[in-house]
Design a protein around this motif. Structure first.
Motif, PDB file in Angstrom:
ATOM      1  N   GLN A   1       0.835  -1.198   0.000  1.00 41.09           N
ATOM      2  CA  GLN A   1       0.000   0.000   0.000  1.00 41.09           C
ATOM      3  C   GLN A   1       0.873   1.254   0.000  1.00 41.09           C
ATOM      4  OE1 GLN A   1      -2.711   0.300   3.292  1.00 41.09           O
ATOM      5  NE2 GLN A   1      -3.828   1.995   2.355  1.00 41.09           N
ATOM      6  N   ALA A   2       1.920   1.266   0.814  1.00 47.93           N
ATOM      7  CA  ALA A   2       2.825   2.422   0.853  1.00 47.93           C
ATOM      8  C   ALA A   2       3.530   2.605  -0.493  1.00 47.93           C
ATOM      9  CB  ALA A   2       3.851   2.241   1.966  1.00 47.93           C
ATOM     10  N   LEU A   3       3.939   1.499  -1.094  1.00 51.01           N
ATOM     11  CA  LEU A   3       4.589   1.581  -2.402  1.00 51.01           C
ATOM     12  C   LEU A   3       3.613   2.063  -3.465  1.00 51.01           C
ATOM     13  CD1 LEU A   3       6.799  -1.638  -2.375  1.00 51.01           C
ATOM     14  CD2 LEU A   3       7.510   0.727  -1.995  1.00 51.01           C
ATOM     15  N   GLY A   4       2.361   1.623  -3.370  1.00 53.93           N
ATOM     16  CA  GLY A   4       1.336   2.084  -4.304  1.00 53.93           C
ATOM     17  C   GLY A   4       1.087   3.573  -4.187  1.00 53.93           C
ATOM     18  N   VAL A   5       1.065   4.077  -2.955  1.00 51.09           N
ATOM     19  CA  VAL A   5       0.883   5.523  -2.730  1.00 51.09           C
ATOM     20  C   VAL A   5       2.075   6.290  -3.306  1.00 51.09           C
ATOM     21  CG1 VAL A   5       0.791   7.306  -0.943  1.00 51.09           C
ATOM     22  CG2 VAL A   5      -0.628   5.258  -0.740  1.00 51.09           C
ATOM     23  N   THR A   6       3.278   5.780  -3.082  1.00 47.75           N
ATOM     24  CA  THR A   6       4.481   6.430  -3.623  1.00 47.75           C
ATOM     25  C   THR A   6       4.457   6.424  -5.149  1.00 47.75           C
ATOM     26  OG1 THR A   6       5.716   5.709  -1.684  1.00 47.75           O
ATOM     27  CG2 THR A   6       7.000   6.454  -3.578  1.00 47.75           C
ATOM     28  N   ALA A   7       4.071   5.294  -5.734  1.00 50.84           N
ATOM     29  CA  ALA A   7       3.982   5.198  -7.192  1.00 50.84           C
ATOM     30  C   ALA A   7       2.946   6.188  -7.727  1.00 50.84           C
ATOM     31  CB  ALA A   7       3.627   3.779  -7.612  1.00 50.84           C
ATOM     32  N   SER A   8       1.830   6.307  -7.031  1.00 48.49           N
ATOM     33  CA  SER A   8       0.784   7.246  -7.446  1.00 48.49           C
ATOM     34  C   SER A   8       1.289   8.683  -7.374  1.00 48.49           C
ATOM     35  CB  SER A   8      -0.448   7.063  -6.560  1.00 48.49           C
ATOM     36  OG  SER A   8      -1.429   8.001  -6.892  1.00 48.49           O
ATOM     37  N   LEU A   9       2.038   9.001  -6.336  1.00 49.28           N
ATOM     38  CA  LEU A   9       2.606  10.349  -6.203  1.00 49.28           C
ATOM     39  C   LEU A   9       3.583  10.637  -7.342  1.00 49.28           C
ATOM     40  CD1 LEU A   9       3.000  12.941  -4.517  1.00 49.28           C
ATOM     41  CD2 LEU A   9       4.832  11.730  -3.320  1.00 49.28           C
ATOM     42  N   ILE A  10       4.427   9.665  -7.657  1.00 54.32           N
ATOM     43  CA  ILE A  10       5.379   9.839  -8.764  1.00 54.32           C
ATOM     44  C   ILE A  10       4.625  10.099 -10.062  1.00 54.32           C
ATOM     45  CG2 ILE A  10       7.076   8.644 -10.207  1.00 54.32           C
ATOM     46  CD1 ILE A  10       8.084   7.278  -7.621  1.00 54.32           C
ATOM     47  N   ARG A  11       3.559   9.334 -10.298  1.00 52.95           N
ATOM     48  CA  ARG A  11       2.768   9.524 -11.518  1.00 52.95           C
ATOM     49  C   ARG A  11       2.103  10.900 -11.554  1.00 52.95           C
ATOM     50  NH1 ARG A  11       0.765   4.301 -10.160  1.00 52.95           N
ATOM     51  NH2 ARG A  11       1.886   2.733 -11.345  1.00 52.95           N
ATOM     52  N   ARG A  12       1.518  11.311 -10.438  1.00 50.99           N
ATOM     53  CA  ARG A  12       0.800  12.589 -10.404  1.00 50.99           C
ATOM     54  C   ARG A  12       1.722  13.782 -10.576  1.00 50.99           C
ATOM     55  NH1 ARG A  12      -2.336  10.784  -5.626  1.00 50.99           N
ATOM     56  NH2 ARG A  12      -0.814  12.050  -4.532  1.00 50.99           N
ATOM     57  N   VAL A  13       2.960  13.651 -10.141  1.00 55.36           N
ATOM     58  CA  VAL A  13       3.906  14.767 -10.264  1.00 55.36           C
ATOM     59  C   VAL A  13       4.599  14.760 -11.624  1.00 55.36           C
ATOM     60  CG1 VAL A  13       6.052  15.736  -9.358  1.00 55.36           C
ATOM     61  CG2 VAL A  13       4.271  14.989  -7.778  1.00 55.36           C
ATOM     62  N   LEU A  14       5.132  13.612 -12.030  1.00 51.55           N
ATOM     63  CA  LEU A  14       5.990  13.589 -13.216  1.00 51.55           C
ATOM     64  C   LEU A  14       5.243  13.549 -14.545  1.00 51.55           C
ATOM     65  CD1 LEU A  14       9.038  11.423 -12.133  1.00 51.55           C
ATOM     66  CD2 LEU A  14       8.808  13.898 -12.246  1.00 51.55           C
ATOM     67  N   ALA A  15       4.043  13.006 -14.583  1.00 51.35           N
ATOM     68  CA  ALA A  15       3.299  12.997 -15.853  1.00 51.35           C
ATOM     69  C   ALA A  15       3.003  14.417 -16.325  1.00 51.35           C
ATOM     70  CB  ALA A  15       2.022  12.169 -15.728  1.00 51.35           C
ATOM     71  N   PRO A  16       2.505  15.313 -15.461  1.00 47.08           N
ATOM     72  CA  PRO A  16       2.302  16.691 -15.926  1.00 47.08           C
ATOM     73  C   PRO A  16       3.616  17.412 -16.242  1.00 47.08           C
ATOM     74  CG  PRO A  16       1.026  16.301 -13.929  1.00 47.08           C
ATOM     75  CD  PRO A  16       1.908  15.107 -14.138  1.00 47.08           C
ATOM     76  N   VAL A  17       4.674  17.090 -15.490  1.00 47.39           N
ATOM     77  CA  VAL A  17       5.968  17.724 -15.768  1.00 47.39           C
ATOM     78  C   VAL A  17       6.447  17.339 -17.161  1.00 47.39           C
ATOM     79  CG1 VAL A  17       8.420  17.742 -15.120  1.00 47.39           C
ATOM     80  CG2 VAL A  17       6.667  17.975 -13.362  1.00 47.39           C
ATOM     81  N   ALA A  18       6.381  16.048 -17.498  1.00 44.41           N
ATOM     82  CA  ALA A  18       6.805  15.590 -18.831  1.00 44.41           C
ATOM     83  C   ALA A  18       5.929  16.203 -19.918  1.00 44.41           C
ATOM     84  CB  ALA A  18       6.761  14.065 -18.909  1.00 44.41           C
ATOM     85  N   ALA A  19       4.626  16.276 -19.670  1.00 43.19           N
ATOM     86  CA  ALA A  19       3.717  16.875 -20.660  1.00 43.19           C
ATOM     87  C   ALA A  19       4.007  18.361 -20.838  1.00 43.19           C
ATOM     88  CB  ALA A  19       2.269  16.667 -20.227  1.00 43.19           C
ATOM     89  N   LEU A  20       4.271  19.052 -19.738  1.00 43.27           N
ATOM     90  CA  LEU A  20       4.591  20.481 -19.819  1.00 43.27           C
ATOM     91  C   LEU A  20       5.883  20.703 -20.603  1.00 43.27           C
ATOM     92  CD1 LEU A  20       3.973  23.412 -18.970  1.00 43.27           C
ATOM     93  CD2 LEU A  20       5.358  22.972 -16.925  1.00 43.27           C
ATOM     94  N   MET A  21       6.874  19.867 -20.349  1.00 46.57           N
ATOM     95  CA  MET A  21       8.142  19.991 -21.090  1.00 46.57           C
ATOM     96  C   MET A  21       7.905  19.802 -22.584  1.00 46.57           C
ATOM     97  SD  MET A  21      10.779  20.214 -18.869  1.00 46.57           S
ATOM     98  CE  MET A  21      10.889  20.075 -17.109  1.00 46.57           C
ATOM     99  N   MET A  22       7.088  18.820 -22.927  1.00 43.38           N
ATOM    100  CA  MET A  22       6.780  18.565 -24.340  1.00 43.38           C
ATOM    101  C   MET A  22       6.077  19.773 -24.958  1.00 43.38           C
ATOM    102  SD  MET A  22       6.883  16.468 -26.862  1.00 43.38           S
ATOM    103  CE  MET A  22       6.528  14.758 -26.909  1.00 43.38           C
ATOM    104  N   PHE A  23       5.136  20.349 -24.232  1.00 42.09           N
ATOM    105  CA  PHE A  23       4.421  21.509 -24.744  1.00 42.09           C
ATOM    106  C   PHE A  23       5.352  22.708 -24.917  1.00 42.09           C
ATOM    107  CE2 PHE A  23       2.100  25.472 -24.169  1.00 42.09           C
ATOM    108  CZ  PHE A  23       1.181  25.372 -25.205  1.00 42.09           C
ATOM    109  N   VAL A  24       6.231  22.940 -23.945  1.00 46.90           N
ATOM    110  CA  VAL A  24       7.167  24.067 -24.036  1.00 46.90           C
ATOM    111  C   VAL A  24       8.122  23.875 -25.210  1.00 46.90           C
ATOM    112  CG1 VAL A  24       9.048  25.271 -22.850  1.00 46.90           C
ATOM    113  CG2 VAL A  24       6.979  24.681 -21.600  1.00 46.90           C
ATOM    114  N   ILE A  25       8.589  22.630 -25.418  1.00 48.23           N
ATOM    115  CA  ILE A  25       9.457  22.353 -26.567  1.00 48.23           C
ATOM    116  C   ILE A  25       8.727  22.689 -27.858  1.00 48.23           C
ATOM    117  CG2 ILE A  25      10.531  20.485 -27.898  1.00 48.23           C
ATOM    118  CD1 ILE A  25      11.213  19.167 -25.176  1.00 48.23           C
ATOM    119  N   MET A  26       7.481  22.225 -27.965  1.00 50.79           N
ATOM    120  CA  MET A  26       6.697  22.469 -29.176  1.00 50.79           C
ATOM    121  C   MET A  26       6.476  23.971 -29.393  1.00 50.79           C
ATOM    122  SD  MET A  26       2.728  21.719 -29.934  1.00 50.79           S
ATOM    123  CE  MET A  26       2.384  22.944 -28.718  1.00 50.79           C
ATOM    124  N   ALA A  27       6.068  24.682 -28.333  1.00 54.44           N
ATOM    125  CA  ALA A  27       5.797  26.110 -28.456  1.00 54.44           C
ATOM    126  C   ALA A  27       7.071  26.883 -28.811  1.00 54.44           C
ATOM    127  CB  ALA A  27       5.194  26.636 -27.153  1.00 54.44           C
TER     128      ALA A  27
END
Length: 169
Positions: free
Chosen positions: A8-34
């Protein structure tokens, strides 16, 4: 710690990693494109390209790839060859744990080396050639992302079962 709370603790940590890094990667992609669109438009329409755009895109590309690396690890989307596991099904569990430990170890080693290199770049005040962008903050952030990738590889090793296909979330 019993296995259920650990998972359960590992699942929460994995969820936190996903919630933080997915938008960061998407934002980087958008900034590169723009930035690419703005640079090309400035270059051809106004004969005034953005100074250092190529270098900024290089830095952002590194950050985008390394922001997505922990996500790839968590979801089991690495390229893998299952030849040995198909031939010897009992070896699948051993290979799963061995691959997880090797990936985590490699990511941790790269994080340490990049962290030391970032300190060296900071001492030398290294900057990009055309934009004058300091290298050290980018190298430091990339070292942190490699550290997160090491943690993600360990989490995936524990949470995912051998032979699981890519996770869909």
């Amino acid at each position: 710690m019993r296995p259920a709370p650990l998972r359960q603790a590992l699942g929460v940590t994995a969820s936190l990693i996903r919630r933080v890094l997915a938008p960061v990667a998407a934002l980087m992609m958008f900034v590169i494109m723009a930035l690419m669109v703005a640079d090309v438009a400035g270059r051809y329409l106004f004969n005034a390209p953005i100074r250092g755009a190529y270098e900024i895109i290089e830095f952002l590309m590194c950050l985008m790839i390394l922001s997505a690396l922990p996500l790839v690890s968590l979801q089991g989307r690495h390229v893998e060859a299952s030849l040995v596991a198909d031939l010897v099904p009992r070896a699948a569990t051993l290979l799963h744990w061995l691959a997880g430990l090797m990936a985590a170890g490699l990511f941790a080693l790269l994080a340490m080396l990049l962290w030391n290199y970032a300190a060296q770049l900071d001492r030398q005040n290294a900057q990009s050639l055309f934009g004058g962008i300091p290298h050290a903050p980018f190298a430091t952030f990339m070292a942190v992302l490699f550290g997160v990738a090491a943690i993600a590889a360990l989490i995936a090793m524990v949470i995912r079962k051998p032979g699981d296909g890519p996770a869909v979330e």
